[in-house]
Design an enzyme around this catalytic site. Sequence first.
Site, PDB file in Angstrom:
ATOM      1  N   CYS A 116       1.356 -26.555  11.483  1.00  0.00           N
ATOM      2  CA  CYS A 116      -0.076 -26.761  11.237  1.00  0.00           C
ATOM      3  C   CYS A 116      -0.303 -27.770  10.111  1.00  0.00           C
ATOM      4  O   CYS A 116       0.374 -27.744   9.093  1.00  0.00           O
ATOM      5  CB  CYS A 116      -0.734 -25.436  10.852  1.00  0.00           C
ATOM      6  SG  CYS A 116      -0.743 -24.259  12.189  1.00  0.00           S
ATOM      7  N   ARG A 121       2.319 -29.972   2.652  1.00  0.00           N
ATOM      8  CA  ARG A 121       3.356 -28.971   2.983  1.00  0.00           C
ATOM      9  C   ARG A 121       4.760 -29.511   2.671  1.00  0.00           C
ATOM     10  O   ARG A 121       5.613 -29.621   3.525  1.00  0.00           O
ATOM     11  CB  ARG A 121       3.249 -28.515   4.437  1.00  0.00           C
ATOM     12  CG  ARG A 121       1.901 -27.891   4.736  1.00  0.00           C
ATOM     13  CD  ARG A 121       1.879 -27.179   6.038  1.00  0.00           C
ATOM     14  NE  ARG A 121       2.438 -25.832   5.918  1.00  0.00           N
ATOM     15  CZ  ARG A 121       2.482 -24.980   6.962  1.00  0.00           C
ATOM     16  NH1 ARG A 121       2.061 -25.377   8.148  1.00  0.00           N
ATOM     17  NH2 ARG A 121       2.990 -23.758   6.809  1.00  0.00           N
ATOM     18  N   ASP A 305      -3.953 -16.980   5.866  1.00  0.00           N
ATOM     19  CA  ASP A 305      -3.953 -17.059   7.338  1.00  0.00           C
ATOM     20  C   ASP A 305      -5.124 -16.324   7.971  1.00  0.00           C
ATOM     21  O   ASP A 305      -5.278 -16.345   9.191  1.00  0.00           O
ATOM     22  CB  ASP A 305      -2.640 -16.486   7.896  1.00  0.00           C
ATOM     23  CG  ASP A 305      -1.464 -17.351   7.502  1.00  0.00           C
ATOM     24  OD1 ASP A 305      -0.320 -16.877   7.611  1.00  0.00           O
ATOM     25  OD2 ASP A 305      -1.681 -18.492   7.058  1.00  0.00           O
ATOM     26  N   ARG A 398       0.722 -20.561  19.832  1.00  0.00           N
ATOM     27  CA  ARG A 398       1.871 -20.498  18.925  1.00  0.00           C
ATOM     28  C   ARG A 398       1.941 -19.139  18.240  1.00  0.00           C
ATOM     29  O   ARG A 398       3.018 -18.699  17.835  1.00  0.00           O
ATOM     30  CB  ARG A 398       1.792 -21.597  17.860  1.00  0.00           C
ATOM     31  CG  ARG A 398       2.038 -23.002  18.387  1.00  0.00           C
ATOM     32  CD  ARG A 398       2.114 -23.993  17.253  1.00  0.00           C
ATOM     33  NE  ARG A 398       2.984 -23.492  16.204  1.00  0.00           N
ATOM     34  CZ  ARG A 398       2.817 -23.804  14.914  1.00  0.00           C
ATOM     35  NH1 ARG A 398       1.816 -24.574  14.529  1.00  0.00           N
ATOM     36  NH2 ARG A 398       3.647 -23.322  14.010  1.00  0.00           N
TER      37      ARG A 398
HETATM   38  C1  EPZ Z   1       4.306 -19.377   5.487  1.00  0.00           C
HETATM   39  O1  EPZ Z   1       4.285 -20.790   5.500  1.00  0.00           O
HETATM   40  C2  EPZ Z   1       3.630 -18.954   6.782  1.00  0.00           C
HETATM   41  N1  EPZ Z   1       4.383 -19.464   7.922  1.00  0.00           N
HETATM   42  C3  EPZ Z   1       2.207 -19.508   6.829  1.00  0.00           C
HETATM   43  O2  EPZ Z   1       1.596 -19.026   8.024  1.00  0.00           O
HETATM   44  C4  EPZ Z   1       1.440 -18.968   5.629  1.00  0.00           C
HETATM   45  O3  EPZ Z   1       0.156 -19.552   5.615  1.00  0.00           O
HETATM   46  C5  EPZ Z   1       2.180 -19.334   4.334  1.00  0.00           C
HETATM   47  O4  EPZ Z   1       3.535 -18.848   4.395  1.00  0.00           O
HETATM   48  C6  EPZ Z   1       1.507 -18.742   3.107  1.00  0.00           C
HETATM   49  O5  EPZ Z   1       1.437 -17.365   3.222  1.00  0.00           O
HETATM   50  C7  EPZ Z   1       5.472 -18.782   8.338  1.00  0.00           C
HETATM   51  O6  EPZ Z   1       5.854 -17.780   7.762  1.00  0.00           O
HETATM   52  C8  EPZ Z   1       6.193 -19.329   9.536  1.00  0.00           C
HETATM   53  P1  EPZ Z   1       4.490 -21.558   1.613  1.00  0.00           P
HETATM   54  P2  EPZ Z   1       5.130 -21.622   4.388  1.00  0.00           P
HETATM   55  O7  EPZ Z   1       5.821 -22.200   1.420  1.00  0.00           O
HETATM   56  O8  EPZ Z   1       6.387 -20.895   4.075  1.00  0.00           O
HETATM   57  C9  EPZ Z   1       3.457 -25.241  -1.136  1.00  0.00           C
HETATM   58  C10 EPZ Z   1       0.476 -19.183  10.054  1.00  0.00           C
HETATM   59  O9  EPZ Z   1      -0.712 -19.482  10.309  1.00  0.00           O
HETATM   60  N2  EPZ Z   1       4.886 -25.561  -1.100  1.00  0.00           N
HETATM   61  O10 EPZ Z   1       4.250 -20.198   1.024  1.00  0.00           O
HETATM   62  O11 EPZ Z   1       5.196 -23.025   4.807  1.00  0.00           O
HETATM   63  C11 EPZ Z   1       2.787 -25.507   0.204  1.00  0.00           C
HETATM   64  O12 EPZ Z   1       2.445 -26.867   0.326  1.00  0.00           O
HETATM   65  C12 EPZ Z   1       1.232 -19.994   9.034  1.00  0.00           C
HETATM   66  O13 EPZ Z   1       1.113 -18.234  10.568  1.00  0.00           O
HETATM   67  C13 EPZ Z   1       5.366 -26.572  -1.911  1.00  0.00           C
HETATM   68  O14 EPZ Z   1       4.628 -27.197  -2.660  1.00  0.00           O
HETATM   69  O15 EPZ Z   1       4.131 -21.507   3.149  1.00  0.00           O
HETATM   70  C14 EPZ Z   1       1.580 -24.611   0.149  1.00  0.00           C
HETATM   71  O16 EPZ Z   1       0.546 -25.265  -0.550  1.00  0.00           O
HETATM   72  C15 EPZ Z   1       0.392 -21.142   8.477  1.00  0.00           C
HETATM   73  N3  EPZ Z   1       6.692 -26.877  -1.864  1.00  0.00           N
HETATM   74  C16 EPZ Z   1       2.069 -23.412  -0.661  1.00  0.00           C
HETATM   75  O17 EPZ Z   1       3.263 -23.850  -1.338  1.00  0.00           O
HETATM   76  C17 EPZ Z   1       7.566 -26.193  -1.052  1.00  0.00           C
HETATM   77  O18 EPZ Z   1       8.769 -26.497  -1.061  1.00  0.00           O
HETATM   78  C18 EPZ Z   1       2.401 -22.202   0.200  1.00  0.00           C
HETATM   79  O19 EPZ Z   1       3.389 -22.600   1.101  1.00  0.00           O
HETATM   80  C19 EPZ Z   1       7.048 -25.165  -0.233  1.00  0.00           C
HETATM   81  C20 EPZ Z   1       5.710 -24.843  -0.280  1.00  0.00           C
END
Ligand code: EPZ
Length: 418
Positions: A116, A121, A305, A398
């Site tokens: 998404c 990200r 989410d 998805r």
């Molecule tokens: C997981 O994504 C979920 N996806 C997302 O669900 C969910 O929205 C998100 O966690 C937050 O709860 C899955 O589990 C497959 P993050 P993820 O790393 O792991 C920043 C859905 O709709 N960040 O917690 O990608 C990032 O940009 C999906 O089911 C960095 O800066 O989320 C974001 O602003 C959408 N550097 C924040 O952290 C990094 O290396 C949260 O991202 C990693 C993340």
Amino acid sequence: MGRYVISGGKKLKGALRVNGSKNAALPILAATVLNGSINVLENCPKISDTKTALDILRHIGCETESEDKVLIINSSNISKTEIPEELVKKMRSSIIFMGPMLARFKKVTLYYPGGCELGKRPIDLHISAFRKMGAEIEEENGKIECFCEKLRGCDIELDFPSVGATQNIILAAVLAEGTTIIKNGAKEPEIADLCRFLIKCGAEIEGIGTSEIKITGVKNLKAATHKIIPDRIEAGTYLIMTAAAGGKITLENVNPIHISPLIDVLSKMGCKIKKYTSSITLKSTGHLINIPFVQTLPYPGIPTDIQPQLTALSSVARGLCRFEETIFESRTAHIPELIKMGADIELNGNCEFTVKGVRRLRGSEVFARDLRGGAALITAGLCADGITVVDNSSHVERGYEDIVEKLSEIGADITLKI
Ligand code: EPZ
């Protein structure tokens, strides 16, 4: 790319069984790489993201079988350590294969993940953690090549409680030499479920469910059978849809504790909710009152989410609600589409917006730009006057198994046109 056609105004009534969690199943599918054995995963959702994860597993050499909601993955004959770009691009969660592949094979090549569009990200937290554990990682034109002599356990403090980075580090650390302590780790229930699967495989993990997780590396892991936890986001989505359309719904196979902040919001908006050990009942008149402020936060706060779906609900509740999205820097692609349907929403930058409830939304042709944004537009269509067409159904597929059948079962007038 199909389109959902919804005739709004029908009240929802009945019972639905919540599926297994997408966001627990995906890291656990990646974890099956670690033990080189036959793994049995029960209560897996049949959605396109789990199909993509199975495609990745088969591509590297796993044998897989699926019998309804049971997936069997035999990871004993993995022969490849490169995951092709066209598979990695299909979902963000592809990045979760880095940790287990590095842990078991000491090398992996993949690409910057898709998924998404919710802002940049980045994967810097994943990369910096693996480098600290001893991996050499080269990134060029979206291609990521990683290798290591061995992974060494170490202390890793995350700048942000990233769900994916926490999972990836755990997946690398379980076979690393020595102990890894993750500080400021994410505490989402899906991470606890991954840890429970890994402990069944013989991993040594302490601090499950807290922000400080200690992993003591072991030499190898064994096969396991595991039942995936219920999908709290799917459950929350159907509660919000019923709240918006009006009616009464009972959700089976759900853990109310996992969505208690959302339940609090819906109760304050005027829904009558009863919680049981593994089910929830919600009644709504469909005429609710906005609460003044909704802020998304890492677990156990209101999940990001759920924010798009709550925005749709808030659009038809009386009064004003200010939203603040604190997890992603731009999770607002659903807002212009809701405005097309007559919603009164004022964006204040990319992370804040104010919703003023209107009496009814107008059925319109709208476009899903991402998974949860698509669910928000279906929510709006269920309570709008007339016909709503939500394009780009593949985004919704998805993460929501049989959403047309489930909504039709409880009285919605919705079809999928291919
Ligand atoms: C997981 O994504 C979920 N996806 C997302 O669900 C969910 O929205 C998100 O966690 C937050 O709860 C899955 O589990 C497959 P993050 P993820 O790393 O792991 C920043 C859905 O709709 N960040 O917690 O990608 C990032 O940009 C999906 O089911 C960095 O800066 O989320 C974001 O602003 C959408 N550097 C924040 O952290 C990094 O290396 C949260 O991202 C990693 C993340």
